[in-house]
Design an enzyme around this catalytic site. Structure first.
Site, PDB file in Angstrom:
ATOM      1  CG  HIS A 246      -2.084  -0.985   1.050  1.00 12.74           C
ATOM      2  ND1 HIS A 246      -2.955  -1.279   2.074  1.00 12.74           N
ATOM      3  CD2 HIS A 246      -2.482  -1.732  -0.013  1.00 12.74           C
ATOM      4  CE1 HIS A 246      -3.832  -2.176   1.654  1.00 12.74           C
ATOM      5  NE2 HIS A 246      -3.567  -2.467   0.389  1.00 12.74           N
ATOM      6  CG  HIS A 357     -10.712  -6.128  -4.160  1.00 16.11           C
ATOM      7  ND1 HIS A 357     -11.437  -5.140  -4.794  1.00 16.11           N
ATOM      8  CD2 HIS A 357      -9.406  -5.844  -4.418  1.00 16.11           C
ATOM      9  CE1 HIS A 357     -10.606  -4.303  -5.400  1.00 16.11           C
ATOM     10  NE2 HIS A 357      -9.367  -4.703  -5.194  1.00 16.11           N
ATOM     11  CG  HIS A 364     -10.883  -3.328  -1.076  1.00 18.35           C
ATOM     12  ND1 HIS A 364     -10.006  -3.916  -0.200  1.00 18.35           N
ATOM     13  CD2 HIS A 364     -10.151  -3.092  -2.191  1.00 18.35           C
ATOM     14  CE1 HIS A 364      -8.802  -4.027  -0.754  1.00 18.35           C
ATOM     15  NE2 HIS A 364      -8.873  -3.522  -1.966  1.00 18.35           N
TER      16      HIS A 364
END
Length: 448
Positions: A246, A357, A364
């Site tokens: 991330h 996802h 998400h």
């Protein structure tokens, strides 16, 4: 935040679906606020972004708005929103106002939001059930308790409070899991914009630039095609930064011989896109870079082949992991047998996340990854069966940090390839392939 003129029919249809679901539970009243404005510093706010569930049902873009739905003998849909205020509009821009909101967005009635405290107890009284976002916002919970106390205080006049409460978020998550035609159209347009931005970044990148300069190329392309915002903070990571899952775009310099991993997508009319591409800064993959890149690409192909109606959510992940693990063995990142690596999960040293996802209004997105219902006594609920209209990402990767037992030629190589997949009647459609994914095609684009 301005939203282009919308066809209100999909929003009305979704409200009716929710009313039908409420009636199946005995009827009652649903109450749903949009997001609140949030202060950024002393005298400004963060850009307003509506609550996803609220916008899914209303299409209404302004802050300080509430949706109320009543499922009974006669269904009712009400909107509470900011009233017209010419002085505030001079400073903050046009307000739709209750009168126009009812007509433009298809509500039975729209009322000024400053009447909410007086009107909600009257609307709640004598309803059999409450449908609210349970536990998601402390301020909402406090206001709801106040309204219920007012209803209970009306008991001597014969009013009763709802006898039960349902979690509105859980009901909407199931609805949002399968996209309707209008949603898919918006998501395809968002995907096309984001693919163009990634292609622009590939053409612009060269040694000596910085991560933030490439981020600027992405943002420019998003906005010039009408996207209102990024769907998430863009990841622009060069060299060893690509091994930080991330990582945010920083000031690292793009160096000759390094890879650049970009995970970025725009939001368009409330819907997210999500693309990752990894490419060489100098326009040509080295031998070790290409070797790992091809493994990741084959893993994505394997997962894509398992993305079709009737497959389980986890089938694509299992297929990708098998290809990745075999590739890690072939290249000397791991030792042993494939079955042994899979059983021990040694591959998680270099691949530590799942292969996808849900994607939708949130990057998400909402929706359970397992089938609804209680788990059996001896096993968990089965993974969700894929159905046409579901949208998910397919994003395998390999991330190699320096270590004594790792071949040095692979150090600091981080690779992820991600596309957005719509489950169709016969398989899946990758809607983000407007940007190249094959190594040769990436090199050709960068040369051009």
């Amino acid at each position: 935040m301005s939203i282009p003129a919308l066809d209100i029919s999909p929003f009305a249809a979704r409200r009716q679906r929710l009313l039908d679901a409420m009636r199946a539970r005995g009827g009652g009243i649903a109450i749903l606020p949009t997001a609140r404005e949030v202060a950024r510093n002393r005298d400004s706010e963060f850009p307003f972004r509506f609550d996803s569930d609220f916008f899914y049902l209303t299409g209404f873009p302004e802050p300080e708005a509430w949706l109320v739905l009543i499922a009974g003998r006669e269904d009712r849909s009400l909107l509470f929103c900011r009233g017209k205020n010419l002085e505030r509009e001079i400073w903050e821009g046009y307000r739709i106002g209750p009168e126009a909101a009812a007509e433009q967005f298809g509500f039975d009635q729209a009322l000024p939001v400053d009447t909410l405290a007086d009107e909600l107890p009257k609307l709640i009284a004598d309803q059999p059930a409450l449908f609210v976002p349970m536990g998601s916002d402390r301020l909402f919970d406090r206001r709801l308790r106040i309204w219920l106390d007012k209803v209970r205080a009306m008991g001597r006049a014969g009013a009763t409070a709802p006898a039960c409460t349902y979690d509105l978020r859980a009901m909407l998550a199931e609805m949002r899991l399968v996209k309707d035609a209008s949603e898919l159209d918006t998501m395809r347009r968002a995907a096309a914009i984001s693919a163009g931005a990634h292609a622009r970044a590939m053409r612009a990148a060269r040694p000596g630039m910085h991560e933030y300069e490439i981020e600027a190329e992405l943002l420019h392309e998003f906005r010039r095609h009408g996207s209102q915002a990024v769907a998430y903070n863009s990841i622009v990571a060069t060299g060893h930064n690509a091994c930080v899952l991330h990582y945010r775009a920083g000031d690292a310099e793009l160096k000759d011989g390094h890879l650049l991993l970009i995970d970025a997508g725009c939001e368009l009319d409330g819907y997210a896109s999500d693309i990752t591409r990894t490419f060489p800064v100098n326009g040509r993959f080295s031998g070790p870079q290409r070797a790992l890149y091809e493994i990741v690409l084959e893993a994505q192909k394997a997962a894509t082949a398992k993305t079709h109606p009737g497959a389980r959510w986890n089938d694509g992940h299992d297929a990708a992991v098998r290809v990745l693990a075999q590739g890690m063995l072939d290249e000397g990142l791991l030792t042993g047998t494939l079955d042994g690596v899979l059983e021990s999960q040694q591959y998680t040293r270099f691949y530590m996340h799942r292969t996808g996802h849900w994607l939708g209004m949130d990057v998400h997105d909402v929706g359970d990854y397992r089938e609804p219902g209680p788990a059996a006594a001896d096993e968990s609920r089965p993974w969700r069966l894929l159905r046409p209209g579901m949208v998910l990402t397919i994003e395998p990767g390999i991330y190699v940090r320096p270590a004594a037992d790792v071949p040095e030629r692979f150090w600091d190589i981080g690779i992820r390839i991600e596309d957005d997949a719509v489950v169709t009647e016969s398989g899946c459609e990758l809607i983000t392939r407007g940007v190249p994914v094959a190594a040769d095609e990436i090199e050709a684009l960068m040369r051009g």
